[in-house]
Motif scaffolding. Structure first.
Motif, PDB file in Angstrom:
ATOM      1  N   UNK A  79      39.433  -2.634  12.468  1.00 45.93           N
ATOM      2  CA  UNK A  79      39.426  -3.063  13.873  1.00 45.93           C
ATOM      3  C   UNK A  79      39.836  -4.526  14.012  1.00 45.93           C
ATOM      4  N   UNK A  80      40.132  -5.198  12.897  1.00 43.21           N
ATOM      5  CA  UNK A  80      40.501  -6.614  12.953  1.00 43.21           C
ATOM      6  C   UNK A  80      41.706  -6.861  13.866  1.00 43.21           C
ATOM      7  N   UNK A  81      42.713  -6.000  13.768  1.00 40.44           N
ATOM      8  CA  UNK A  81      43.908  -6.166  14.595  1.00 40.44           C
ATOM      9  C   UNK A  81      44.296  -4.866  15.290  1.00 40.44           C
ATOM     10  N   UNK A  82      43.326  -4.019  15.566  1.00 44.59           N
ATOM     11  CA  UNK A  82      43.630  -2.746  16.229  1.00 44.59           C
ATOM     12  C   UNK A  82      44.014  -2.990  17.694  1.00 44.59           C
ATOM     13  N   UNK A  83      44.451  -1.956  18.351  1.00 49.37           N
ATOM     14  CA  UNK A  83      44.934  -2.075  19.733  1.00 49.37           C
ATOM     15  C   UNK A  83      43.825  -1.918  20.767  1.00 49.37           C
ATOM     16  N   UNK A  84      42.605  -2.283  20.414  1.00 53.18           N
ATOM     17  CA  UNK A  84      41.457  -2.148  21.314  1.00 53.18           C
ATOM     18  C   UNK A  84      41.757  -2.691  22.707  1.00 53.18           C
ATOM     19  N   UNK A  85      42.255  -3.904  22.787  1.00 51.07           N
ATOM     20  CA  UNK A  85      42.587  -4.443  24.112  1.00 51.07           C
ATOM     21  C   UNK A  85      44.083  -4.721  24.235  1.00 51.07           C
ATOM     22  N   UNK A  89      27.415  -5.377  17.615  1.00 49.66           N
ATOM     23  CA  UNK A  89      27.831  -4.029  18.042  1.00 49.66           C
ATOM     24  C   UNK A  89      29.176  -3.691  17.414  1.00 49.66           C
ATOM     25  N   UNK A  90      29.411  -2.425  17.225  1.00 49.98           N
ATOM     26  CA  UNK A  90      30.651  -1.938  16.616  1.00 49.98           C
ATOM     27  C   UNK A  90      31.707  -1.781  17.705  1.00 49.98           C
ATOM     28  N   UNK A  91      32.884  -2.330  17.456  1.00 54.63           N
ATOM     29  CA  UNK A  91      33.980  -2.265  18.418  1.00 54.63           C
ATOM     30  C   UNK A  91      34.292  -0.826  18.820  1.00 54.63           C
ATOM     31  N   UNK A  92      34.245   0.090  17.871  1.00 53.96           N
ATOM     32  CA  UNK A  92      34.562   1.498  18.137  1.00 53.96           C
ATOM     33  C   UNK A  92      33.603   2.138  19.145  1.00 53.96           C
ATOM     34  N   UNK A  93      32.391   1.596  19.274  1.00 50.79           N
ATOM     35  CA  UNK A  93      31.436   2.127  20.252  1.00 50.79           C
ATOM     36  C   UNK A  93      31.885   1.874  21.689  1.00 50.79           C
ATOM     37  N   UNK A  94      32.875   1.012  21.874  1.00 48.78           N
ATOM     38  CA  UNK A  94      33.363   0.655  23.205  1.00 48.78           C
ATOM     39  C   UNK A  94      34.811   1.100  23.408  1.00 48.78           C
ATOM     40  N   UNK A  95      35.266   2.007  22.584  1.00 43.18           N
ATOM     41  CA  UNK A  95      36.674   2.421  22.609  1.00 43.18           C
ATOM     42  C   UNK A  95      36.784   3.939  22.778  1.00 43.18           C
ATOM     43  N   UNK A  96      37.917   4.378  23.292  1.00 42.45           N
ATOM     44  CA  UNK A  96      38.181   5.811  23.438  1.00 42.45           C
ATOM     45  C   UNK A  96      39.057   6.333  22.299  1.00 42.45           C
ATOM     46  N   UNK A  97      39.056   5.624  21.194  1.00 45.98           N
ATOM     47  CA  UNK A  97      39.787   6.017  19.988  1.00 45.98           C
ATOM     48  C   UNK A  97      41.298   6.074  20.220  1.00 45.98           C
ATOM     49  N   UNK A  98      41.838   4.992  20.772  1.00 42.63           N
ATOM     50  CA  UNK A  98      43.287   4.925  20.982  1.00 42.63           C
ATOM     51  C   UNK A  98      44.060   5.264  19.713  1.00 42.63           C
ATOM     52  N   UNK A  99      43.564   4.758  18.585  1.00 38.71           N
ATOM     53  CA  UNK A  99      44.263   4.925  17.314  1.00 38.71           C
ATOM     54  C   UNK A  99      44.321   6.378  16.845  1.00 38.71           C
ATOM     55  N   UNK A 100      43.516   7.239  17.430  1.00 38.94           N
ATOM     56  CA  UNK A 100      43.491   8.653  17.026  1.00 38.94           C
ATOM     57  C   UNK A 100      44.272   9.549  17.987  1.00 38.94           C
ATOM     58  N   UNK A 101      45.005   8.942  18.923  1.00 39.82           N
ATOM     59  CA  UNK A 101      45.759   9.704  19.917  1.00 39.82           C
ATOM     60  C   UNK A 101      47.274   9.615  19.739  1.00 39.82           C
ATOM     61  N   UNK A 136      36.619  -9.941  22.870  1.00 36.55           N
ATOM     62  CA  UNK A 136      35.697 -11.078  22.864  1.00 36.55           C
ATOM     63  C   UNK A 136      34.397 -10.799  23.625  1.00 36.55           C
ATOM     64  N   UNK A 137      34.370  -9.742  24.445  1.00 41.55           N
ATOM     65  CA  UNK A 137      33.181  -9.416  25.233  1.00 41.55           C
ATOM     66  C   UNK A 137      32.244  -8.426  24.538  1.00 41.55           C
ATOM     67  N   UNK A 138      32.661  -7.890  23.408  1.00 34.71           N
ATOM     68  CA  UNK A 138      31.804  -6.958  22.678  1.00 34.71           C
ATOM     69  C   UNK A 138      30.643  -7.761  22.098  1.00 34.71           C
ATOM     70  N   UNK A 139      29.416  -7.379  22.439  1.00 38.84           N
ATOM     71  CA  UNK A 139      28.246  -8.142  21.973  1.00 38.84           C
ATOM     72  C   UNK A 139      28.174  -8.222  20.447  1.00 38.84           C
TER      73      UNK A 139
END
Length: 155
Positions: free
Chosen positions: A99-105, A19-31, A13-16
């Motif tokens: 990114x709709x339901x990804x594990x970003x947070x 802006x793209x959510x992936x720009x604020x992520x360390x690519x959890x989904x790729x690990x 909810x804090x991503x402006x």
């Protein structure tokens, strides 16, 4: 001091806006990747899970009664900037992922989580009772000992 955006842990909810959510992520989904597995219902099923857990970077988790094999491994095409190195030709599974339901947070909390073969053995013992009264007894079906037997002491 200018801190890189990814060093700051934001909530979704804090991503402006814009802006793209992936720009604020360390690519959890790729690990990692996780594959559904059958729910174990027999000692033999638990022995298969024990085998999975004897491999490095493999864990098993349960979420909403579904069992999964989780392999902690990084995609070989993930770049240092946490972007996909083969974005235009990425596999369909990556194209379908949103990114709709990804594990970003996501806090990575599972109903059950097994990291070692001993943990799954203890869980099976809780369900079925101890498999062996004598830890040196060999299971004739799997031809393995229940626990490691120490080396003899030479005096």
């Amino acid at each position: 001091m200018n801190v890189p955006t990814r060093a700051i842990r934001l909530k979704r909810s804090q991503v402006p806006d814009g802006e793209i959510l992936c720009d604020h992520c360390t690519a959890k989904c790729c690990h990692y990747f996780a594959l559904p597995i059958d729910e174990p219902t027999t000692r033999k099923d638990f022995d298969y899970i024990r085998w999975y857990l004897l491999h490095e970077r493999a864990t098993v988790f349960v979420e909403d009664t579904s069992w999964y094999l989780l392999v902690h491994t990084t995609c070989k095409h993930l770049r240092d900037d946490h972007r996909c190195g083969i974005y235009e030709t990425r596999p369909q599974i990556c194209r379908d992922y949103t990114t709709d339901e990804c594990e970003f947070d996501d806090d990575w909390c599972y109903d059950q989580y097994f990291e070692t073969a001993e943990q799954i053995d203890e869980y099976a013992d809780g369900l079925y009772g101890p498999q062996f009264a004598d830890p040196n007894q060999v299971d004739r079906q799997t031809l393995r000992r229940r626990r490691s037997v120490g080396l003899p002491v030479v005096g």
